[in-house]
Design an enzyme around this catalytic site. Structure first.
Site: not given
Length: 526
Positions: A58, A91-92
């Site tokens: 994550d 987010t990545t």
């Protein structure tokens, strides 16, 4: 790090020192998460000085737990956290695109393009990409649409059991509730070691009854919610030492006893209390067969009130007469304690229907990770319900890169080189996804570009198992529009902010001499 060196080996003017050190810090942060993206992405192990280990892929968890000191690196991490807070996923992708924008921006500056023109072009290209995302979005019209399962599967990292839980909860709640501004589907998720996966209409409070003599289960429950301590009003020690003070103390004790007795007279069967409960109140309520749950969090208190239709009351409010107090009571079909999981459940509330997603975990070590996965899946499902979806797997970014390249024709002068930074950064997600799958990123990106142009499609991407160009939509690989919008916008904002930094100056420490300008070489590494 030698500030006179660039990636190409060419000399860099000392004036670019701040830009170069910031770019290197951003590159290091991007490298920490880029290996996790896509179906073949790997995990990262985070270890603290006490030996505690977190294994996750994550992006925001990795960034949040990293030991980072460099200010530019922190800017990138903060943008990822903002992405997580706003839409709960992506987010990545945001980090990788931001890293790509900074890297390409630096390359253009080294070539001689003024920073101002690069920034102007990035801003133009980002705005064009955002507009195209909106136009390419497909809307969800029905809560039964199977695309929601696909979205939950992707955001839930292929954990089918979690994806099914999230979608089941979304369907229990309905599209209207999902699109409410202040409602977050991720907030109804809780993970427990030893629990079974479950979705139900009701609320969980992660507390136990005050004592074992209180009822374990209550049907047709009347709920009183005390947003305060269930204790007598206090009186100061100095006042207590006087005759008048002691008299007042006695009056407050008698008044408190009468107020607690009112709870019994009201027919209340369950009491939730924000803080502690006095021994006298515990005794009276236990004798009356009333379940009492103390030290309930404000968040849980609000959820119980909303679900039961009750209203929270302060302890001073208990002075009201019985008729007025009746208006504060909530109702539920059943309230009981799950002794195994040590939690209270409120089912069938007469207020707003509320669902709870209980995610089971085999061991304590995986509880946090499964909860994070479920929250990502829930956030993505809700985002898609609100704003629609686009092809995933990096496919839509390739289409957006083509769109940006088209609008470049309308840009004059060196600003066009800034637009090039955007189209290049938009290709980064697919390039990293296929690289993680073991393929040549340059080859696969060009294959997808050519295929999309030939088919006039925005949904063609690369199958990470076979390396073939396939249609992402038919494979059920999709992403929510709000996730893409926020990721692109956030990446543009942080890249522009970093590229605008011309000088790095160490601030004066308290009690020391004024700070002096330092070269980037003396700034702390991330």
């Amino acid at each position: 790090m030698n500030l006179k060196q660039a990636g190409s080996g060419a000399d860099v003017d000392e004036r670019l020192a701040a830009l170069m050190t910031n770019a290197n810090a951003v590159r290091a942060i991007t490298a920490a998460v880029e290996g996790t993206i896509g179906p073949k992405g790997l995990d990262t192990m985070l270890v603290d000085r006490f030996g505690e280990v977190i294994i996750t892929n994550d992006g925001v968890t990795i960034l949040d737990k990293m030991d980072v000191n460099h200010p530019a690196a922190k800017m990138l991490i903060n943008i990822a956290k903002a992405q997580q807070a706003e839409v709960g996923d992506g987010t990545t992708t945001a980090t990788i695109m931001a890293g790509g924008l900074v890297a390409e921006g630096v390359n253009q500056v080294i070539r001689g393009v003024p920073v101002a023109r690069v920034i102007e072009g990035i801003r133009y290209g980002i705005n064009a990409a955002l507009e195209q995302v909106k136009q390419r979005g497909r809307q969800i019209r029905d809560i039964e649409d199977e695309v929601l399962t696909s979205i939950a599967m992707i955001a839930g990292r292929e954990h089918r059991d979690i994806a099914e839980l999230v979608v089941a909860a979304a369907r229990l709640i309905g599209l209207e509730k999902l699109t409410e501004t202040n409602f977050k589907l991720a907030d109804i998720i809780t993970a427990e070691e030893g629990a079974e996966n479950e979705v139900f209409l009701g609320v969980i409070v992660d507390k136990e009854r005050m004592n074992e003599d209180m009822p374990l289960s209550v049907s047709d429950a009347k709920l009183l919610l005390v947003d305060d301590a269930l204790e007598p009003e206090e009186i100061g020690d100095e006042a207590l030492g006087t005759e008048a003070g002691f008299k007042r103390y006695s009056e407050l004790q008698d008044e408190f006893k009468l107020n607690v007795q009112k709870i019994v007279e009201l027919g209340v069967t369950v009491v939730f209390v924000d803080r502690g409960v006095h021994d006298l109140a515990e005794e009276i309520l236990t004798d009356a067969g009333i379940m009492v749950v103390q030290r309930v969090s404000a968040r849980d208190m609000r959820r119980v009130a909303e679900h039961s239709g009750g209203r929270v009351i302060k302890r001073t409010g208990l002075k009201k007469d019985l008729a007025d107090l009746q208006k504060y009571l909530g109702l539920a079909e059943k309230v009981y304690e799950d002794e195994k999981l040590e939690q209270i459940r409120i089912l069938g509330g007469k207020g707003k229907p509320m669902a709870t997603i209980l995610v089971g975990a085999a061991t304590e070590e995986v509880v946090g990770e499964r909860e994070r996965i479920a929250k990502d899946a829930a956030s993505s499902v809700q985002a898609a319900a609100k704003g629609g979806y686009v092809p995933g797997g990096g496919a839509v970014e390739i289409a957006l890169a083509r769109d940006v390249e088209k609008v470049r024709e309308n840009v004059k002068g060196m600003t066009a080189y800034g637009v090039d930074c955007v189209s290049s950064a938009l290709k980064r997600p697919l390039a990293q996804i296929v690289e993680n799958a073991g393929y040549n990123p340059l080859e696969k990106v060009e294959e997808v570009l050519a295929a999309q142009i030939a088919a006039n499609s925005d949904s063609l991407g690369t199958d990470c198992d076979t390396g073939e160009t396939v249609d992402m939509l038919t494979r059920g690989i999709v992403d929510p529009v709000p996730v893409k919008l926020h990721a692109i916008k956030a990446a543009g904002e942080v890249a522009i902010a970093i590229l605008r930094i011309d000088t790095i100056i160490k601030k004066k420490e308290e009690g020391t001499n004024a700070g002096k300008p330092e070269s980037a070489a003396n700034m702390p590494d991330f």
